[in-house]
Design a protein around this motif. Structure first.
Motif, PDB file in Angstrom:
ATOM      1  N   LYS A  22      -0.807  -6.560   4.361  1.00  0.00           N
ATOM      2  CA  LYS A  22      -2.179  -6.049   4.355  1.00  0.00           C
ATOM      3  C   LYS A  22      -2.220  -4.570   3.960  1.00  0.00           C
ATOM      4  O   LYS A  22      -3.063  -4.166   3.160  1.00  0.00           O
ATOM      5  CB  LYS A  22      -2.832  -6.219   5.730  1.00  0.00           C
ATOM      6  N   THR A  23      -1.336  -3.772   4.525  1.00  0.00           N
ATOM      7  CA  THR A  23      -1.355  -2.345   4.208  1.00  0.00           C
ATOM      8  C   THR A  23      -0.868  -2.078   2.785  1.00  0.00           C
ATOM      9  O   THR A  23      -1.303  -1.099   2.168  1.00  0.00           O
ATOM     10  CB  THR A  23      -0.520  -1.532   5.216  1.00  0.00           C
ATOM     11  N   ALA A  24      -0.015  -2.942   2.263  1.00  0.00           N
ATOM     12  CA  ALA A  24       0.494  -2.750   0.904  1.00  0.00           C
ATOM     13  C   ALA A  24      -0.608  -2.925  -0.145  1.00  0.00           C
ATOM     14  O   ALA A  24      -0.472  -2.445  -1.268  1.00  0.00           O
ATOM     15  CB  ALA A  24       1.640  -3.713   0.622  1.00  0.00           C
ATOM     16  N   THR A  25      -1.698  -3.578   0.221  1.00  0.00           N
ATOM     17  CA  THR A  25      -2.785  -3.776  -0.736  1.00  0.00           C
ATOM     18  C   THR A  25      -3.705  -2.567  -0.813  1.00  0.00           C
ATOM     19  O   THR A  25      -4.581  -2.505  -1.679  1.00  0.00           O
ATOM     20  CB  THR A  25      -3.634  -5.015  -0.380  1.00  0.00           C
ATOM     21  N   LEU A  26      -3.519  -1.613   0.103  1.00  0.00           N
ATOM     22  CA  LEU A  26      -4.370  -0.423   0.144  1.00  0.00           C
ATOM     23  C   LEU A  26      -3.731   0.694  -0.674  1.00  0.00           C
ATOM     24  O   LEU A  26      -2.611   1.098  -0.401  1.00  0.00           O
ATOM     25  CB  LEU A  26      -4.574   0.026   1.592  1.00  0.00           C
ATOM     26  N   LEU A  34     -11.363   3.944   0.732  1.00  0.00           N
ATOM     27  CA  LEU A  34     -11.900   4.013   2.086  1.00  0.00           C
ATOM     28  C   LEU A  34     -12.656   2.743   2.469  1.00  0.00           C
ATOM     29  O   LEU A  34     -12.557   2.274   3.603  1.00  0.00           O
ATOM     30  CB  LEU A  34     -12.789   5.247   2.260  1.00  0.00           C
ATOM     31  N   GLU A  35     -13.377   2.193   1.529  1.00  0.00           N
ATOM     32  CA  GLU A  35     -14.075   0.930   1.781  1.00  0.00           C
ATOM     33  C   GLU A  35     -13.071  -0.189   2.043  1.00  0.00           C
ATOM     34  O   GLU A  35     -13.277  -1.018   2.942  1.00  0.00           O
ATOM     35  CB  GLU A  35     -14.971   0.569   0.594  1.00  0.00           C
ATOM     36  N   GLU A  39     -12.672  -2.388   5.455  1.00  0.00           N
ATOM     37  CA  GLU A  39     -12.722  -3.850   5.450  1.00  0.00           C
ATOM     38  C   GLU A  39     -11.460  -4.463   6.057  1.00  0.00           C
ATOM     39  O   GLU A  39     -11.518  -5.505   6.701  1.00  0.00           O
ATOM     40  CB  GLU A  39     -12.893  -4.374   4.018  1.00  0.00           C
ATOM     41  N   THR A  40     -10.331  -3.822   5.846  1.00  0.00           N
ATOM     42  CA  THR A  40      -9.050  -4.353   6.289  1.00  0.00           C
ATOM     43  C   THR A  40      -8.757  -4.016   7.752  1.00  0.00           C
ATOM     44  O   THR A  40      -8.013  -4.734   8.418  1.00  0.00           O
ATOM     45  CB  THR A  40      -7.912  -3.806   5.396  1.00  0.00           C
TER      46      THR A  40
END
Length: 56
Positions: A22-26, A34-35, A39-40
């Motif tokens: 999940k964090t790797a997609t940010l 920030l959006e 959302e995550t």
């Protein structure tokens, strides 16, 4: 020496892997960074709570 992992260890490892995914997609370079984080964040919190429960 190798040892067998417990079910709890496997569960925590899987939850931590999901957190990593999940964090790797940010990406801060994304205009919607920030959006995307906003959302995550609920899912990240849920996963962390599941890790806490597994450790209790």
């Amino acid at each position: 020496m190798n040892r067998q992992w417990t079910e709890d260890e496997i569960e925590v490892a899987e939850l931590l892997q999901e957190l990593q995914r999940k964090t790797a997609t940010l990406h801060i370079s994304d205009e919607s960074f920030l959006e995307d984080v906003k959302e995550t964040l609920p899912k990240l919190k849920q996963l962390l709570q599941e890790v806490e429960r597994a450790l209790d």
